[in-house]
Scaffold this motif. Structure first.
Motif, PDB file in Angstrom:
ATOM      1  N   ASP A 155       0.868  -1.178   0.000  1.00  0.00           N
ATOM      2  CA  ASP A 155       0.000   0.000   0.000  1.00  0.00           C
ATOM      3  C   ASP A 155       0.904   1.227   0.000  1.00  0.00           C
ATOM      4  OD1 ASP A 155      -1.788   2.192   0.935  1.00  0.00           O
ATOM      5  OD2 ASP A 155      -3.217   0.554   1.246  1.00  0.00           O
ATOM      6  N   ASP A 156       0.590   2.214  -0.834  1.00  0.00           N
ATOM      7  CA  ASP A 156       1.473   3.379  -0.907  1.00  0.00           C
ATOM      8  C   ASP A 156       1.271   4.349   0.253  1.00  0.00           C
ATOM      9  OD1 ASP A 156      -1.032   4.121  -1.884  1.00  0.00           O
ATOM     10  OD2 ASP A 156      -0.222   5.592  -3.271  1.00  0.00           O
ATOM     11  N   GLN A 157       0.276   4.128   1.090  1.00  0.00           N
ATOM     12  CA  GLN A 157       0.057   4.979   2.261  1.00  0.00           C
ATOM     13  C   GLN A 157       0.632   4.270   3.495  1.00  0.00           C
ATOM     14  OE1 GLN A 157      -4.152   5.808   2.346  1.00  0.00           O
ATOM     15  NE2 GLN A 157      -3.999   7.299   0.704  1.00  0.00           N
ATOM     16  N   ALA A 158       1.728   4.814   4.014  1.00  0.00           N
ATOM     17  CA  ALA A 158       2.434   4.177   5.125  1.00  0.00           C
ATOM     18  C   ALA A 158       1.538   4.006   6.349  1.00  0.00           C
ATOM     19  CB  ALA A 158       3.670   4.992   5.491  1.00  0.00           C
ATOM     20  N   LEU A 159       0.683   4.970   6.616  1.00  0.00           N
ATOM     21  CA  LEU A 159      -0.200   4.899   7.784  1.00  0.00           C
ATOM     22  C   LEU A 159      -1.165   3.723   7.667  1.00  0.00           C
ATOM     23  CD1 LEU A 159      -0.904   6.347  10.436  1.00  0.00           C
ATOM     24  CD2 LEU A 159      -2.573   7.701   9.151  1.00  0.00           C
ATOM     25  N   VAL A 160      -1.741   3.550   6.479  1.00  0.00           N
ATOM     26  CA  VAL A 160      -2.671   2.434   6.245  1.00  0.00           C
ATOM     27  C   VAL A 160      -1.929   1.105   6.361  1.00  0.00           C
ATOM     28  CG1 VAL A 160      -4.148   1.323   4.513  1.00  0.00           C
ATOM     29  CG2 VAL A 160      -4.207   3.810   4.804  1.00  0.00           C
ATOM     30  N   ARG A 161      -0.746   1.049   5.749  1.00  0.00           N
ATOM     31  CA  ARG A 161       0.073  -0.167   5.811  1.00  0.00           C
ATOM     32  C   ARG A 161       0.365  -0.537   7.267  1.00  0.00           C
ATOM     33  NH1 ARG A 161       3.834   1.814   2.296  1.00  0.00           N
ATOM     34  NH2 ARG A 161       5.391   1.966   3.912  1.00  0.00           N
ATOM     35  N   GLY A 196       5.637  -0.103  -0.585  1.00  0.00           N
ATOM     36  CA  GLY A 196       4.792   1.026  -0.924  1.00  0.00           C
ATOM     37  C   GLY A 196       4.569   1.196  -2.411  1.00  0.00           C
ATOM     38  N   ASP A 225      -3.158  -3.005  -2.408  1.00  0.00           N
ATOM     39  CA  ASP A 225      -4.012  -1.869  -2.708  1.00  0.00           C
ATOM     40  C   ASP A 225      -4.098  -1.772  -4.236  1.00  0.00           C
ATOM     41  OD1 ASP A 225      -5.528   0.428  -2.379  1.00  0.00           O
ATOM     42  OD2 ASP A 225      -3.795   1.741  -2.193  1.00  0.00           O
ATOM     43  N   MET A 281      -1.355   2.248  -6.707  1.00  0.00           N
ATOM     44  CA  MET A 281       0.005   2.387  -6.180  1.00  0.00           C
ATOM     45  C   MET A 281       0.914   2.821  -7.317  1.00  0.00           C
ATOM     46  SD  MET A 281       0.616  -0.995  -3.793  1.00  0.00           S
ATOM     47  CE  MET A 281       0.124  -2.204  -5.027  1.00  0.00           C
ATOM     48  N   THR A 310      -9.718   0.996  -1.061  1.00  0.00           N
ATOM     49  CA  THR A 310     -10.766   1.987  -0.807  1.00  0.00           C
ATOM     50  C   THR A 310     -11.738   2.015  -1.981  1.00  0.00           C
ATOM     51  OG1 THR A 310      -9.121   3.325   0.331  1.00  0.00           O
ATOM     52  CG2 THR A 310     -11.151   4.431  -0.273  1.00  0.00           C
ATOM     53  N   LYS A 348     -11.500  -1.474   2.315  1.00  0.00           N
ATOM     54  CA  LYS A 348     -10.715  -1.221   3.526  1.00  0.00           C
ATOM     55  C   LYS A 348     -11.548  -1.018   4.782  1.00  0.00           C
ATOM     56  CE  LYS A 348      -6.464   0.436   1.442  1.00  0.00           C
ATOM     57  NZ  LYS A 348      -5.654   1.596   1.033  1.00  0.00           N
TER      58      LYS A 348
END
Length: 201
Positions: free
Chosen positions: A8-14, A34, A54, A57, A83, A104
């Motif tokens: 996933d390119d969003q570190a927070l989600v990962r 990512g 995801d 990406m 998402t 998600k």
């Protein structure tokens, strides 16, 4: 233990997904990336058995990464977790070799159960999306029409699209005209937006 790779390119989600899945006694997150073009190498190096991907990406989309996994590491299963719950994406993901498709906002317990089922060789699809996908049917666009609409998303003129697609301007106009008709749009920009909203691009 089921060995998991998260892409996933969003570190927070990962990080959140990793924290949730690490709470499960039989699941271990062994790699995180990512970018879609890092998935195959990271899966090979980490010995991942299931990859959670995801869709949007850099490098490769999750659907393209699922296809690359099927070609290069056929024993590794992939599960799209995104998402973007668009019916067209479900069909494209399954055609590319993904074993499942979830959104998600799926509860953590259901996500862990989906990982187990995919690991066992089963398919898991969000039930609402599965119903929508059946109702929507397959994309009416040809591969070339979808490619041309994808290039038209940024508002490029016909000449620019033709140059990037290595086609004549007349051929591009023909593909755009066909795509406009098939999507029920009145302009190429509207056709591109409709196709994207349906997950056909």
């Amino acid at each position: 233990m089921i060995r998991i790779l998260l892409a996933d390119d969003q570190a927070l989600v990962r990080g959140a997904l990793a924290a949730l899945l690490d709470l499960e006694a039989d699941i271990e997150v062994v790699a995180q990336v990512g970018r879609g073009d890092e998935v195959v190498a990271a899966a090979r190096e980490s010995g991942a058995e299931v990859c959670l991907l995801d869709i949007e990406m850099p490098g490769l989309s999750g659907i393209e990464a699922a296809s690359a996994l099927r070609a290069e590491l056929p024993a590794v299963r992939s599960l799209i977790v995104t998402t973007f719950g668009r019916p067209g994406y479900v069909r494209r993901a399954l055609d590319a070799g993904a074993a499942g498709f979830l959104v998600k906002d799926t509860p953590a317990r259901q996500l862990a159960d989906a990982v187990r089922r995919v690991h066992q060789g089963l398919r898991v699809i969000d039930p609402d999306l599965a119903a929508e996908s059946l109702m929507a049917g397959p994309s009416p666009l040809t591969t070339r029409e979808a490619e041309i609409l994808r290039l038209a998303l940024d508002g490029s003129p016909v000449a620019g699209i033709a140059a990037r697609a290595h086609l004549s301007e007349g051929t591009v106009r023909n593909h755009l005209s066909a795509a406009i008709g098939k999507t029920g749009a009145t302009t190429r920009a509207e056709a591109a937006r409709l196709a994207q909203a349906n997950g056909w691009l």
